[in-house]
Enzyme design. Structure first.
Site, PDB file in Angstrom:
ATOM      1  N   SER A 146       0.855  -1.177   0.000  1.00  0.00           N
ATOM      2  CA  SER A 146       0.000   0.000   0.000  1.00  0.00           C
ATOM      3  C   SER A 146       0.897   1.235   0.000  1.00  0.00           C
ATOM      4  O   SER A 146       1.784   1.357   0.847  1.00  0.00           O
ATOM      5  CB  SER A 146      -0.884  -0.038   1.251  1.00  0.00           C
ATOM      6  OG  SER A 146      -1.702   1.098   1.332  1.00  0.00           O
ATOM      7  N   LYS A 172      -0.949  -0.849  -4.447  1.00  0.00           N
ATOM      8  CA  LYS A 172      -2.195  -0.141  -4.111  1.00  0.00           C
ATOM      9  C   LYS A 172      -1.859   1.313  -3.842  1.00  0.00           C
ATOM     10  O   LYS A 172      -1.018   1.608  -2.988  1.00  0.00           O
ATOM     11  CB  LYS A 172      -2.825  -0.793  -2.882  1.00  0.00           C
ATOM     12  CG  LYS A 172      -3.891   0.029  -2.188  1.00  0.00           C
ATOM     13  CD  LYS A 172      -4.658  -0.816  -1.183  1.00  0.00           C
ATOM     14  CE  LYS A 172      -4.784  -0.146   0.162  1.00  0.00           C
ATOM     15  NZ  LYS A 172      -5.517  -0.978   1.143  1.00  0.00           N
ATOM     16  N   LEU A 173      -2.499   2.207  -4.611  1.00  0.00           N
ATOM     17  CA  LEU A 173      -2.275   3.641  -4.421  1.00  0.00           C
ATOM     18  C   LEU A 173      -3.386   4.219  -3.552  1.00  0.00           C
ATOM     19  O   LEU A 173      -4.570   3.998  -3.815  1.00  0.00           O
ATOM     20  CB  LEU A 173      -2.279   4.378  -5.763  1.00  0.00           C
ATOM     21  CG  LEU A 173      -1.261   3.931  -6.817  1.00  0.00           C
ATOM     22  CD1 LEU A 173      -1.418   4.784  -8.080  1.00  0.00           C
ATOM     23  CD2 LEU A 173       0.166   4.040  -6.274  1.00  0.00           C
ATOM     24  N   LYS A 174      -3.000   4.968  -2.527  1.00  0.00           N
ATOM     25  CA  LYS A 174      -3.987   5.694  -1.733  1.00  0.00           C
ATOM     26  C   LYS A 174      -4.430   6.898  -2.551  1.00  0.00           C
ATOM     27  O   LYS A 174      -3.587   7.585  -3.146  1.00  0.00           O
ATOM     28  CB  LYS A 174      -3.352   6.148  -0.415  1.00  0.00           C
ATOM     29  CG  LYS A 174      -3.067   4.996   0.538  1.00  0.00           C
ATOM     30  CD  LYS A 174      -4.364   4.390   1.047  1.00  0.00           C
ATOM     31  CE  LYS A 174      -4.120   3.409   2.175  1.00  0.00           C
ATOM     32  NZ  LYS A 174      -5.390   2.874   2.702  1.00  0.00           N
ATOM     33  N   ASP A 200      -7.234   2.926  -3.166  1.00  0.00           N
ATOM     34  CA  ASP A 200      -7.984   2.926  -1.903  1.00  0.00           C
ATOM     35  C   ASP A 200      -8.254   4.366  -1.476  1.00  0.00           C
ATOM     36  O   ASP A 200      -7.323   5.134  -1.244  1.00  0.00           O
ATOM     37  CB  ASP A 200      -7.170   2.200  -0.817  1.00  0.00           C
ATOM     38  CG  ASP A 200      -7.928   2.054   0.500  1.00  0.00           C
ATOM     39  OD1 ASP A 200      -9.090   2.503   0.584  1.00  0.00           O
ATOM     40  OD2 ASP A 200      -7.343   1.477   1.448  1.00  0.00           O
ATOM     41  N   ASN A 202     -10.215   5.277   1.226  1.00  0.00           N
ATOM     42  CA  ASN A 202     -10.529   5.426   2.660  1.00  0.00           C
ATOM     43  C   ASN A 202     -11.687   6.404   2.888  1.00  0.00           C
ATOM     44  O   ASN A 202     -11.592   7.342   3.693  1.00  0.00           O
ATOM     45  CB  ASN A 202      -9.290   5.838   3.465  1.00  0.00           C
ATOM     46  CG  ASN A 202      -8.302   4.701   3.612  1.00  0.00           C
ATOM     47  OD1 ASN A 202      -7.213   4.732   3.040  1.00  0.00           O
ATOM     48  ND2 ASN A 202      -8.674   3.666   4.346  1.00  0.00           N
ATOM     49  N   GLU A 225     -11.198   0.641  -3.786  1.00  0.00           N
ATOM     50  CA  GLU A 225     -11.523   0.296  -2.398  1.00  0.00           C
ATOM     51  C   GLU A 225     -12.180   1.474  -1.666  1.00  0.00           C
ATOM     52  O   GLU A 225     -11.649   2.589  -1.685  1.00  0.00           O
ATOM     53  CB  GLU A 225     -10.219  -0.132  -1.701  1.00  0.00           C
ATOM     54  CG  GLU A 225     -10.370  -0.600  -0.267  1.00  0.00           C
ATOM     55  CD  GLU A 225      -9.020  -1.064   0.317  1.00  0.00           C
ATOM     56  OE1 GLU A 225      -8.050  -1.257  -0.457  1.00  0.00           O
ATOM     57  OE2 GLU A 225      -8.950  -1.200   1.549  1.00  0.00           O
ATOM     58  N   ASP A 250     -13.879  -2.036   2.504  1.00  0.00           N
ATOM     59  CA  ASP A 250     -12.988  -2.258   3.643  1.00  0.00           C
ATOM     60  C   ASP A 250     -13.735  -1.786   4.903  1.00  0.00           C
ATOM     61  O   ASP A 250     -14.391  -2.593   5.580  1.00  0.00           O
ATOM     62  CB  ASP A 250     -11.676  -1.487   3.401  1.00  0.00           C
ATOM     63  CG  ASP A 250     -10.721  -1.456   4.580  1.00  0.00           C
ATOM     64  OD1 ASP A 250     -11.055  -1.989   5.649  1.00  0.00           O
ATOM     65  OD2 ASP A 250      -9.611  -0.882   4.457  1.00  0.00           O
ATOM     66  N   LYS A 274      -9.997  -7.694   7.171  1.00  0.00           N
ATOM     67  CA  LYS A 274      -9.019  -7.384   8.218  1.00  0.00           C
ATOM     68  C   LYS A 274      -9.589  -7.956   9.509  1.00  0.00           C
ATOM     69  O   LYS A 274     -10.691  -7.568   9.926  1.00  0.00           O
ATOM     70  CB  LYS A 274      -8.863  -5.865   8.387  1.00  0.00           C
ATOM     71  CG  LYS A 274      -8.203  -5.149   7.221  1.00  0.00           C
ATOM     72  CD  LYS A 274      -8.252  -3.643   7.436  1.00  0.00           C
ATOM     73  CE  LYS A 274      -7.569  -2.919   6.288  1.00  0.00           C
ATOM     74  NZ  LYS A 274      -7.832  -1.452   6.349  1.00  0.00           N
ATOM     75  N   GLY A 302      -4.250  -4.724   5.611  1.00  0.00           N
ATOM     76  CA  GLY A 302      -3.194  -4.522   6.600  1.00  0.00           C
ATOM     77  C   GLY A 302      -3.456  -3.259   7.398  1.00  0.00           C
ATOM     78  O   GLY A 302      -4.125  -2.339   6.926  1.00  0.00           O
TER      79      GLY A 302
HETATM   80  C1  NPQ Z   1      -6.423   0.481   4.614  1.00  0.00           C
HETATM   81  N1  NPQ Z   1      -4.132   0.150   5.564  1.00  0.00           N
HETATM   82  O1  NPQ Z   1      -6.368  -0.495   3.891  1.00  0.00           O
HETATM   83  C2  NPQ Z   1      -5.434   0.722   5.748  1.00  0.00           C
HETATM   84  C3  NPQ Z   1      -5.449   2.103   6.196  1.00  0.00           C
HETATM   85  C4  NPQ Z   1      -4.647   2.505   7.381  1.00  0.00           C
HETATM   86  C5  NPQ Z   1      -1.999  -0.588   4.686  1.00  0.00           C
HETATM   87  O2  NPQ Z   1      -3.422   0.840   3.529  1.00  0.00           O
HETATM   88  C6  NPQ Z   1      -2.616   3.421  11.869  1.00  0.00           C
HETATM   89  C7  NPQ Z   1      -3.508   2.389  12.055  1.00  0.00           C
HETATM   90  C8  NPQ Z   1      -2.427   3.940  10.618  1.00  0.00           C
HETATM   91  C9  NPQ Z   1      -4.234   1.915  10.987  1.00  0.00           C
HETATM   92  C10 NPQ Z   1      -2.993   3.975   8.248  1.00  0.00           C
HETATM   93  C11 NPQ Z   1      -3.257   0.210   4.521  1.00  0.00           C
HETATM   94  C12 NPQ Z   1      -3.155   3.455   9.540  1.00  0.00           C
HETATM   95  C13 NPQ Z   1      -4.080   2.438   9.717  1.00  0.00           C
HETATM   96  C14 NPQ Z   1      -3.735   3.475   7.201  1.00  0.00           C
HETATM   97  C15 NPQ Z   1      -4.810   1.967   8.632  1.00  0.00           C
HETATM   98  O3  NPQ Z   1      -7.354   1.245   4.456  1.00  0.00           O
HETATM   99 MG    MG Z   2      -8.534   0.263   2.953  1.00  0.00          MG
END
Ligand code: NPQ
Ligand code: MG
Length: 380
Positions: A146, A172-174, A200, A202, A225, A250, A274, A302
Protein backbone atom coordinates in the site's frame (compact mmCIF):
# COMPACT_ATOMS: atom_id res chain seq x y z
CA UNK A 1 -21.48 -22.12 19.76
CA UNK A 2 -19.04 -24.42 17.96
CA UNK A 3 -18.04 -23.44 14.45
CA UNK A 4 -17.98 -25.79 11.50
CA UNK A 5 -14.53 -26.79 10.39
CA UNK A 6 -12.44 -25.63 13.33
CA UNK A 7 -10.37 -28.19 15.22
CA UNK A 8 -11.67 -29.00 18.70
CA UNK A 9 -8.76 -28.17 21.01
CA UNK A 10 -8.25 -28.34 24.75
CA UNK A 11 -9.04 -25.00 26.45
CA UNK A 12 -6.51 -23.14 28.60
CA UNK A 13 -6.56 -21.77 32.15
CA UNK A 14 -5.77 -18.08 31.92
CA UNK A 15 -3.68 -16.89 34.89
CA UNK A 16 -3.15 -13.25 33.93
CA UNK A 17 -3.51 -10.81 31.08
CA UNK A 18 -1.07 -7.98 30.33
CA UNK A 19 -1.96 -4.86 28.34
CA UNK A 20 1.29 -3.50 26.98
CA UNK A 21 1.78 -0.33 24.96
CA UNK A 22 4.77 0.19 22.71
CA UNK A 23 6.02 3.16 20.64
CA UNK A 24 7.46 2.42 17.19
CA UNK A 25 8.47 4.93 14.51
CA UNK A 26 7.59 4.17 10.87
CA UNK A 27 10.42 4.00 8.31
CA UNK A 28 8.64 6.77 6.39
CA UNK A 29 5.46 8.81 6.95
CA UNK A 30 2.30 7.08 5.66
CA UNK A 31 -0.32 9.50 4.31
CA UNK A 32 -3.91 8.47 3.58
CA UNK A 33 -7.05 10.53 2.89
CA UNK A 34 -7.65 10.66 6.67
CA UNK A 35 -4.22 11.74 7.86
CA UNK A 36 -0.48 11.16 8.09
CA UNK A 37 1.05 8.59 10.43
CA UNK A 38 4.73 8.87 11.39
CA UNK A 39 4.84 6.67 14.50
CA UNK A 40 2.51 4.19 16.12
CA UNK A 41 1.37 3.68 19.71
CA UNK A 42 0.53 -0.03 19.59
CA UNK A 43 -1.42 -2.00 22.19
CA UNK A 44 -0.43 -5.65 22.64
CA UNK A 45 -2.34 -8.18 24.71
CA UNK A 46 -0.35 -10.94 26.42
CA UNK A 47 -2.15 -13.94 27.88
CA UNK A 48 -0.39 -16.21 30.38
CA UNK A 49 -1.89 -19.67 30.93
CA UNK A 50 -0.86 -22.66 33.05
CA UNK A 51 1.23 -23.98 30.17
CA UNK A 52 1.74 -21.23 27.58
CA UNK A 53 1.95 -17.58 26.64
CA UNK A 54 0.07 -15.88 23.80
CA UNK A 55 0.18 -12.48 22.12
CA UNK A 56 -2.46 -10.48 20.29
CA UNK A 57 -2.04 -7.17 18.51
CA UNK A 58 -4.65 -4.42 18.56
CA UNK A 59 -4.84 -2.59 15.21
CA UNK A 60 -6.51 0.56 16.56
CA UNK A 61 -4.67 3.71 15.47
CA UNK A 62 -3.39 6.51 17.66
CA UNK A 63 -6.43 8.59 16.72
CA UNK A 64 -10.01 7.61 15.68
CA UNK A 65 -9.51 8.46 11.97
CA UNK A 66 -9.65 5.17 10.04
CA UNK A 67 -12.62 4.14 12.22
CA UNK A 68 -14.08 5.20 15.57
CA UNK A 69 -11.67 2.98 17.51
CA UNK A 70 -8.37 4.32 18.85
CA UNK A 71 -5.68 2.90 21.07
CA UNK A 72 -6.54 4.67 24.34
CA UNK A 73 -10.20 3.68 23.94
CA UNK A 74 -9.25 0.08 23.17
CA UNK A 75 -7.04 0.01 26.27
CA UNK A 76 -9.86 1.35 28.44
CA UNK A 77 -12.53 -1.04 27.15
CA UNK A 78 -10.18 -4.03 27.47
CA UNK A 79 -9.28 -3.17 31.06
CA UNK A 80 -12.75 -2.30 32.30
CA UNK A 81 -15.17 -4.27 30.12
CA UNK A 82 -13.62 -7.04 28.03
CA UNK A 83 -10.90 -8.73 30.09
CA UNK A 84 -13.18 -8.93 33.20
CA UNK A 85 -15.69 -10.95 31.13
CA UNK A 86 -13.11 -13.69 30.55
CA UNK A 87 -12.86 -14.35 34.28
CA UNK A 88 -16.41 -15.78 34.22
CA UNK A 89 -15.05 -19.12 32.98
CA UNK A 90 -12.26 -21.09 34.68
CA UNK A 91 -10.89 -22.38 31.38
CA UNK A 92 -11.32 -20.89 27.98
CA UNK A 93 -10.98 -21.62 24.27
CA UNK A 94 -10.53 -19.01 21.54
CA UNK A 95 -13.85 -20.16 20.06
CA UNK A 96 -15.60 -19.05 23.32
CA UNK A 97 -14.18 -15.51 23.41
CA UNK A 98 -16.54 -13.77 20.97
CA UNK A 99 -19.61 -15.12 22.81
CA UNK A 100 -18.27 -13.94 26.18
CA UNK A 101 -17.60 -10.46 24.76
CA UNK A 102 -20.80 -10.24 22.69
CA UNK A 103 -22.82 -8.15 25.22
CA UNK A 104 -20.32 -5.29 24.71
CA UNK A 105 -21.26 -3.34 21.58
CA UNK A 106 -18.67 -2.79 18.86
CA UNK A 107 -15.03 -2.26 19.99
CA UNK A 108 -14.09 -4.95 17.50
CA UNK A 109 -10.38 -4.11 17.34
CA UNK A 110 -10.13 -4.45 21.13
CA UNK A 111 -12.10 -7.72 21.09
CA UNK A 112 -10.02 -9.03 18.19
CA UNK A 113 -6.76 -8.39 20.05
CA UNK A 114 -7.96 -10.27 23.13
CA UNK A 115 -9.27 -13.19 21.06
CA UNK A 116 -5.98 -13.33 19.12
CA UNK A 117 -3.97 -13.52 22.35
CA UNK A 118 -6.15 -16.35 23.69
CA UNK A 119 -5.93 -18.11 20.31
CA UNK A 120 -2.13 -17.82 20.25
CA UNK A 121 -1.85 -19.13 23.82
CA UNK A 122 -4.31 -21.99 23.22
CA UNK A 123 -2.66 -23.03 19.96
CA UNK A 124 0.82 -22.96 21.54
CA UNK A 125 -0.50 -25.18 24.34
CA UNK A 126 -1.89 -27.55 21.68
CA UNK A 127 1.16 -27.32 19.37
CA UNK A 128 -0.84 -26.10 16.37
CA UNK A 129 -0.26 -23.11 14.07
CA UNK A 130 -2.79 -20.34 13.44
CA UNK A 131 -2.55 -21.26 9.73
CA UNK A 132 -3.62 -24.89 10.38
CA UNK A 133 -6.32 -23.76 12.79
CA UNK A 134 -7.84 -21.38 10.22
CA UNK A 135 -7.62 -23.86 7.35
CA UNK A 136 -4.61 -22.67 5.36
CA UNK A 137 -4.11 -24.38 2.01
CA UNK A 138 -0.77 -22.81 0.92
CA UNK A 139 2.73 -22.38 2.38
CA UNK A 140 3.21 -18.84 0.99
CA UNK A 141 1.19 -15.99 -0.52
CA UNK A 142 1.87 -13.16 -3.00
CA UNK A 143 2.64 -9.84 -1.35
CA UNK A 144 1.10 -6.48 -2.22
CA UNK A 145 2.06 -3.06 -0.91
CA UNK A 146 0.00 0.00 0.00
CA UNK A 147 1.54 3.29 -1.16
CA UNK A 148 0.65 6.52 0.61
CA UNK A 149 -0.31 9.85 -0.95
CA UNK A 150 3.00 11.45 -1.95
CA UNK A 151 4.44 15.00 -1.85
CA UNK A 152 4.56 15.03 -5.66
CA UNK A 153 3.97 12.80 -8.65
CA UNK A 154 7.76 12.41 -9.07
CA UNK A 155 8.09 11.25 -5.47
CA UNK A 156 5.27 8.73 -6.02
CA UNK A 157 6.98 7.33 -9.14
CA UNK A 158 10.23 6.91 -7.18
CA UNK A 159 8.45 5.16 -4.29
CA UNK A 160 6.47 2.79 -6.53
CA UNK A 161 9.64 2.05 -8.54
CA UNK A 162 11.39 1.02 -5.32
CA UNK A 163 8.60 -1.36 -4.30
CA UNK A 164 8.51 -2.95 -7.77
CA UNK A 165 12.29 -3.35 -7.57
CA UNK A 166 11.86 -5.04 -4.16
CA UNK A 167 9.50 -7.53 -5.83
CA UNK A 168 6.02 -6.57 -4.65
CA UNK A 169 3.53 -8.20 -7.03
CA UNK A 170 0.71 -5.69 -6.59
CA UNK A 171 0.61 -1.95 -5.94
CA UNK A 172 -2.20 -0.14 -4.11
CA UNK A 173 -2.28 3.64 -4.42
CA UNK A 174 -3.99 5.69 -1.73
CA UNK A 175 -6.25 8.30 -3.34
CA UNK A 176 -8.35 11.30 -2.27
CA UNK A 177 -10.16 14.08 -4.16
CA UNK A 178 -7.45 15.91 -6.14
CA UNK A 179 -5.04 12.92 -5.93
CA UNK A 180 -7.05 10.42 -7.96
CA UNK A 181 -6.82 10.19 -11.77
CA UNK A 182 -3.37 11.73 -12.29
CA UNK A 183 -1.33 9.46 -9.99
CA UNK A 184 -2.96 6.39 -11.57
CA UNK A 185 -2.36 7.72 -15.10
CA UNK A 186 1.33 8.42 -14.39
CA UNK A 187 1.96 5.05 -12.68
CA UNK A 188 0.38 3.25 -15.66
CA UNK A 189 2.37 5.28 -18.23
CA UNK A 190 5.64 4.83 -16.30
CA UNK A 191 5.41 1.15 -15.33
CA UNK A 192 3.02 -0.23 -17.96
CA UNK A 193 -0.37 -1.86 -18.07
CA UNK A 194 0.77 -5.23 -16.72
CA UNK A 195 1.44 -4.44 -13.07
CA UNK A 196 -1.52 -5.39 -10.88
CA UNK A 197 -2.75 -2.01 -9.62
CA UNK A 198 -5.62 -0.86 -7.38
CA UNK A 199 -6.66 2.24 -5.42
CA UNK A 200 -7.98 2.93 -1.90
CA UNK A 201 -9.94 6.11 -1.06
CA UNK A 202 -10.53 5.43 2.66
CA UNK A 203 -14.04 6.89 2.39
CA UNK A 204 -12.95 10.27 0.98
CA UNK A 205 -15.42 10.63 -1.94
CA UNK A 206 -19.16 11.36 -2.13
CA UNK A 207 -22.21 9.92 -3.90
CA UNK A 208 -21.75 12.60 -6.60
CA UNK A 209 -18.31 11.26 -7.57
CA UNK A 210 -19.50 8.32 -9.73
CA UNK A 211 -18.57 10.07 -13.01
CA UNK A 212 -15.11 11.03 -11.66
CA UNK A 213 -14.42 7.50 -10.40
CA UNK A 214 -15.63 6.08 -13.75
CA UNK A 215 -12.63 7.83 -15.36
CA UNK A 216 -10.47 5.25 -13.54
CA UNK A 217 -12.05 2.56 -15.78
CA UNK A 218 -9.48 3.44 -18.51
CA UNK A 219 -6.60 2.13 -16.39
CA UNK A 220 -7.49 -1.54 -15.88
CA UNK A 221 -7.46 -1.44 -12.08
CA UNK A 222 -8.16 -4.58 -10.06
CA UNK A 223 -10.56 -2.66 -7.84
CA UNK A 224 -11.51 0.64 -6.19
CA UNK A 225 -11.52 0.30 -2.40
CA UNK A 226 -13.99 2.09 -0.11
CA UNK A 227 -14.78 5.28 -2.07
CA UNK A 228 -17.59 6.42 0.30
CA UNK A 229 -18.16 6.60 4.07
CA UNK A 230 -18.42 3.43 6.14
CA UNK A 231 -22.18 3.59 6.68
CA UNK A 232 -23.14 4.35 3.06
CA UNK A 233 -23.80 0.89 1.64
CA UNK A 234 -26.52 2.16 -0.73
CA UNK A 235 -24.14 4.89 -1.96
CA UNK A 236 -21.57 2.21 -2.82
CA UNK A 237 -24.24 0.32 -4.78
CA UNK A 238 -24.92 3.54 -6.71
CA UNK A 239 -21.20 4.01 -7.48
CA UNK A 240 -20.88 0.31 -8.44
CA UNK A 241 -23.67 0.82 -11.01
CA UNK A 242 -21.80 3.78 -12.58
CA UNK A 243 -18.26 2.35 -12.63
CA UNK A 244 -16.93 -0.72 -14.52
CA UNK A 245 -14.00 -1.30 -12.15
CA UNK A 246 -15.01 -3.64 -9.28
CA UNK A 247 -15.86 -1.87 -6.01
CA UNK A 248 -14.23 -3.41 -2.92
CA UNK A 249 -15.30 -2.56 0.64
CA UNK A 250 -12.99 -2.26 3.64
CA UNK A 251 -14.29 0.07 6.41
CA UNK A 252 -17.97 -0.87 5.75
CA UNK A 253 -17.42 -4.59 6.39
CA UNK A 254 -17.45 -4.71 10.19
CA UNK A 255 -19.00 -8.19 10.54
CA UNK A 256 -20.29 -11.21 8.62
CA UNK A 257 -23.76 -9.59 8.75
CA UNK A 258 -22.40 -6.42 7.14
CA UNK A 259 -20.64 -8.54 4.48
CA UNK A 260 -23.86 -10.37 3.55
CA UNK A 261 -25.77 -7.08 3.48
CA UNK A 262 -23.23 -5.35 1.21
CA UNK A 263 -23.10 -8.31 -1.18
CA UNK A 264 -26.90 -8.67 -1.36
CA UNK A 265 -27.28 -4.94 -2.01
CA UNK A 266 -24.62 -5.12 -4.78
CA UNK A 267 -22.49 -2.50 -3.03
CA UNK A 268 -19.29 -4.45 -3.71
CA UNK A 269 -18.05 -7.43 -5.69
CA UNK A 270 -14.80 -7.91 -3.72
CA UNK A 271 -14.15 -7.73 0.04
CA UNK A 272 -11.03 -6.68 1.97
CA UNK A 273 -10.83 -8.75 5.18
CA UNK A 274 -9.02 -7.38 8.22
CA UNK A 275 -9.35 -9.49 11.36
CA UNK A 276 -9.11 -6.47 13.66
CA UNK A 277 -11.89 -4.57 11.89
CA UNK A 278 -14.32 -7.52 12.22
CA UNK A 279 -13.50 -8.55 15.81
CA UNK A 280 -10.99 -11.33 15.24
CA UNK A 281 -9.60 -14.11 13.06
CA UNK A 282 -12.57 -16.41 13.67
CA UNK A 283 -15.08 -13.85 12.35
CA UNK A 284 -12.61 -13.16 9.51
CA UNK A 285 -12.73 -16.87 8.57
CA UNK A 286 -16.52 -16.75 8.69
CA UNK A 287 -16.53 -13.83 6.22
CA UNK A 288 -14.04 -15.70 4.02
CA UNK A 289 -16.41 -18.69 3.95
CA UNK A 290 -19.58 -16.74 3.21
CA UNK A 291 -17.82 -14.85 0.40
CA UNK A 292 -16.58 -18.14 -1.07
CA UNK A 293 -20.16 -19.49 -1.07
CA UNK A 294 -21.25 -16.39 -3.01
CA UNK A 295 -18.29 -16.31 -5.44
CA UNK A 296 -17.01 -13.03 -3.96
CA UNK A 297 -13.19 -12.91 -3.97
CA UNK A 298 -11.46 -11.63 -0.83
CA UNK A 299 -8.00 -10.32 0.02
CA UNK A 300 -6.23 -9.61 3.29
CA UNK A 301 -5.91 -5.98 4.39
CA UNK A 302 -3.19 -4.52 6.60
CA UNK A 303 -3.14 -2.07 9.51
CA UNK A 304 0.58 -1.33 9.90
CA UNK A 305 1.02 -4.35 12.17
CA UNK A 306 4.16 -5.48 13.94
CA UNK A 307 5.43 -9.02 13.46
CA UNK A 308 2.73 -10.53 15.68
CA UNK A 309 -0.30 -9.24 13.75
CA UNK A 310 1.58 -9.56 10.48
CA UNK A 311 2.30 -13.29 11.04
CA UNK A 312 -1.38 -13.96 11.78
CA UNK A 313 -2.45 -11.95 8.71
CA UNK A 314 -0.18 -13.99 6.44
CA UNK A 315 -1.75 -17.17 7.87
CA UNK A 316 -5.25 -15.81 7.20
CA UNK A 317 -4.25 -14.77 3.67
CA UNK A 318 -3.38 -18.39 2.85
CA UNK A 319 -7.01 -19.57 2.99
CA UNK A 320 -8.36 -20.66 -0.41
CA UNK A 321 -10.71 -17.74 -1.24
CA UNK A 322 -7.97 -15.13 -0.70
CA UNK A 323 -7.50 -15.01 -4.47
CA UNK A 324 -6.14 -11.44 -4.78
CA UNK A 325 -2.75 -10.35 -3.36
CA UNK A 326 -3.14 -8.77 0.09
CA UNK A 327 -1.56 -5.83 1.90
CA UNK A 328 0.65 -8.45 3.54
CA UNK A 329 3.93 -6.63 3.05
CA UNK A 330 7.29 -7.48 4.51
CA UNK A 331 7.96 -6.07 7.96
CA UNK A 332 10.61 -3.67 6.57
CA UNK A 333 7.90 -1.83 4.56
CA UNK A 334 6.98 -0.18 7.88
CA UNK A 335 9.63 -0.96 10.54
CA UNK A 336 13.41 -0.66 10.70
CA UNK A 337 13.34 -3.25 13.49
CA UNK A 338 10.45 -5.56 14.35
CA UNK A 339 9.48 -6.83 17.81
CA UNK A 340 9.75 -10.47 16.69
CA UNK A 341 12.93 -12.42 16.06
CA UNK A 342 11.94 -13.71 12.61
CA UNK A 343 9.89 -10.99 10.88
CA UNK A 344 7.97 -11.49 7.62
CA UNK A 345 10.34 -11.11 4.66
CA UNK A 346 9.83 -10.87 0.91
CA UNK A 347 11.16 -13.65 -1.36
CA UNK A 348 10.48 -13.09 -5.07
CA UNK A 349 7.46 -11.00 -4.13
CA UNK A 350 5.96 -13.68 -1.88
CA UNK A 351 5.84 -14.14 1.90
CA UNK A 352 5.93 -17.46 3.76
CA UNK A 353 3.42 -18.50 6.39
CA UNK A 354 5.17 -19.09 9.72
CA UNK A 355 4.84 -22.80 10.51
CA UNK A 356 5.49 -22.87 14.28
CA UNK A 357 2.79 -23.14 16.95
CA UNK A 358 0.43 -20.19 17.44
CA UNK A 359 1.27 -17.20 15.25
CA UNK A 360 4.58 -18.95 14.51
CA UNK A 361 6.92 -16.11 15.48
CA UNK A 362 8.73 -15.37 18.75
CA UNK A 363 8.72 -12.01 20.50
CA UNK A 364 12.16 -10.38 20.90
CA UNK A 365 11.48 -9.59 24.55
CA UNK A 366 14.59 -7.46 25.13
CA UNK A 367 13.78 -5.21 22.17
CA UNK A 368 10.08 -5.20 23.09
CA UNK A 369 10.95 -4.04 26.63
CA UNK A 370 13.09 -1.25 25.16
CA UNK A 371 10.13 0.19 23.22
CA UNK A 372 7.50 -0.43 25.92
CA UNK A 373 5.77 2.70 27.23
CA UNK A 374 3.38 1.07 29.73
CA UNK A 375 2.30 -2.29 31.14
CA UNK A 376 -0.88 -3.12 32.97
CA UNK A 377 -1.54 -6.53 34.47
CA UNK A 378 -5.01 -7.99 35.11
CA UNK A 379 -5.85 -11.10 37.16
CA UNK A 380 -9.11 -12.93 38.00
C1 NPQ B 1 -6.42 0.48 4.61
N1 NPQ B 1 -4.13 0.15 5.56
O1 NPQ B 1 -6.37 -0.49 3.89
C2 NPQ B 1 -5.43 0.72 5.75
C3 NPQ B 1 -5.45 2.10 6.20
C4 NPQ B 1 -4.65 2.51 7.38
C5 NPQ B 1 -2.00 -0.59 4.69
O2 NPQ B 1 -3.42 0.84 3.53
C6 NPQ B 1 -2.62 3.42 11.87
C7 NPQ B 1 -3.51 2.39 12.06
C8 NPQ B 1 -2.43 3.94 10.62
C9 NPQ B 1 -4.23 1.92 10.99
C10 NPQ B 1 -2.99 3.97 8.25
C11 NPQ B 1 -3.26 0.21 4.52
C12 NPQ B 1 -3.16 3.46 9.54
C13 NPQ B 1 -4.08 2.44 9.72
C14 NPQ B 1 -3.73 3.47 7.20
C15 NPQ B 1 -4.81 1.97 8.63
O3 NPQ B 1 -7.35 1.24 4.46
MG1 MG C 1 -8.53 0.26 2.95
Amino acid sequence: MKLEGFPDLAPVNVRSIELRRIALGLVSPFRTSFGTETARDILLVRVLTDSSEGWGECVAGNEPLYSSEYVEGAHHVLRHHLVPRLWSKPSIAALDVADLLEPVRDHRMAKGALEAAVLDAQLRANDMSVASFLGSTRPSVPSGVSVGIAESIDALVATVGGYLEAGYVRIKLKIEPGWDIEPVRVIRSTFGDDIPLQVDANAAFTRDDGPLLARLDDFGLLLIEQPLPEDDVTGHALIASQVETPICLDESIVSSRAAIDAIERRACSIINIKAGRVGGYIEARRIHDLCAERDVPVWCGGMLETGIGRAMNVALASLPNFTLPGDVSASDRFWSRDIVTDPIRLADGWVSIPAGPGCGVEVDIAFLDSVTTSRFELRP
